[in-house]
Scaffold this active site. Structure first.
Site, PDB file in Angstrom:
ATOM      1  N   HIS A  60       0.848  -1.191   0.000  1.00 32.18           N
ATOM      2  CA  HIS A  60       0.000   0.000   0.000  1.00 32.18           C
ATOM      3  C   HIS A  60       0.882   1.239   0.000  1.00 32.18           C
ATOM      4  O   HIS A  60       2.103   1.136   0.150  1.00 32.18           O
ATOM      5  CB  HIS A  60      -0.986   0.006   1.172  1.00 32.18           C
ATOM      6  CG  HIS A  60      -0.400   0.311   2.513  1.00 32.18           C
ATOM      7  ND1 HIS A  60       0.357  -0.586   3.234  1.00 32.18           N
ATOM      8  CD2 HIS A  60      -0.461   1.435   3.269  1.00 32.18           C
ATOM      9  CE1 HIS A  60       0.722  -0.031   4.386  1.00 32.18           C
ATOM     10  NE2 HIS A  60       0.241   1.204   4.423  1.00 32.18           N
ATOM     11  N   HIS A  62       0.818   5.752   0.862  1.00 34.34           N
ATOM     12  CA  HIS A  62       0.178   6.966   1.355  1.00 34.34           C
ATOM     13  C   HIS A  62       0.808   8.135   0.618  1.00 34.34           C
ATOM     14  O   HIS A  62       2.018   8.134   0.353  1.00 34.34           O
ATOM     15  CB  HIS A  62       0.413   7.157   2.852  1.00 34.34           C
ATOM     16  CG  HIS A  62      -0.137   6.060   3.700  1.00 34.34           C
ATOM     17  ND1 HIS A  62      -1.487   5.873   3.886  1.00 34.34           N
ATOM     18  CD2 HIS A  62       0.481   5.092   4.412  1.00 34.34           C
ATOM     19  CE1 HIS A  62      -1.671   4.831   4.699  1.00 34.34           C
ATOM     20  NE2 HIS A  62      -0.488   4.339   5.020  1.00 34.34           N
ATOM     21  N   TYR A 148      11.822   4.219   0.123  1.00 34.81           N
ATOM     22  CA  TYR A 148      10.740   4.590  -0.787  1.00 34.81           C
ATOM     23  C   TYR A 148       9.840   5.644  -0.156  1.00 34.81           C
ATOM     24  O   TYR A 148       8.637   5.436   0.032  1.00 34.81           O
ATOM     25  CB  TYR A 148       9.927   3.349  -1.182  1.00 34.81           C
ATOM     26  CG  TYR A 148      10.807   2.186  -1.562  1.00 34.81           C
ATOM     27  CD1 TYR A 148      11.624   2.253  -2.689  1.00 34.81           C
ATOM     28  CD2 TYR A 148      10.849   1.035  -0.780  1.00 34.81           C
ATOM     29  CE1 TYR A 148      12.450   1.198  -3.036  1.00 34.81           C
ATOM     30  CE2 TYR A 148      11.664  -0.020  -1.123  1.00 34.81           C
ATOM     31  CZ  TYR A 148      12.465   0.068  -2.245  1.00 34.81           C
ATOM     32  OH  TYR A 148      13.286  -0.977  -2.588  1.00 34.81           O
TER      33      TYR A 148
END
Length: 176
Positions: A60, A62, A148
């Site tokens: 996932h 954000h 990342y």
């Protein structure tokens, strides 16, 4: 059923959570980080937006984005990011019949979660949340150790010290 409405504020800033469909033992986003980055670059060329903060985790991500004045179409941008990324991958994932009938891949959850940023304090809280997320999920012990993330850009700009990641008690609805 809740009466859910999206806030479309031209030139607004939003926090997003975007999930893969299959999250368990899935590292697709970091394994294909170069493809994801290239897809985002391609979308930004045609549909500009500012990346205020971003973290990509295995399954996932954000992000905090600000759209240009007069533009509130973050949904189009996410659709293009998700579809561009998916089209570039071989078709090896499991697809339920409902996805097959809709002509969809089985890579992303159909929807994403967004929150309109209300003010500077809300912005700072969400940017902090983005950056501390790899620690929250036990992927690294220090925020600086996760590659990342826009955290490194914030360190270079003098916003955070290299050892930032302190005692945050941040909980945002819609998180994984």
């Amino acid at each position: 059923m809740p009466n859910y409405r999206r806030a479309f504020i031209p030139g607004g800033t939003w926090f997003f959570t975007v999930n893969l469909l299959e999250r368990k033992n899935n590292d697709l986003l970091v394994r294909e980080i170069d493809l994801l980055r290239e897809t985002v670059r391609t979308v930004r060329k045609r549909h500009p937006f500012q990346i205020d903060a971003w973290v990509v985790l295995p399954e996932h991500m954000h992000a905090v984005w600000t759209l240009p004045p007069g533009d509130a179409d973050f949904s189009k941008r996410w659709r293009l990011v998700k579809s561009g990324f998916s089209r570039a991958l071989p078709k090896t994932e499991y697809r339920a019949n409902v996805r097959k009938m809709a002509g969809e891949r089985g890579i992303w959850q159909r929807h994403f979660w967004e929150h309109l940023i209300r003010d500077e304090a809300d912005f700072e809280r969400h940017v902090d949340y983005v950056h501390v997320n790899p620690v929250k999920h036990g992927l690294v012990a220090r925020v600086a150790d996760w590659p990342y993330s826009s955290f490194h850009r914030y360190v270079e700009g003098g916003v955070y010290p290299e050892n930032w990641g302190g005692d945050l008690e941040i909980s945002i609805a819609g998180d994984d």
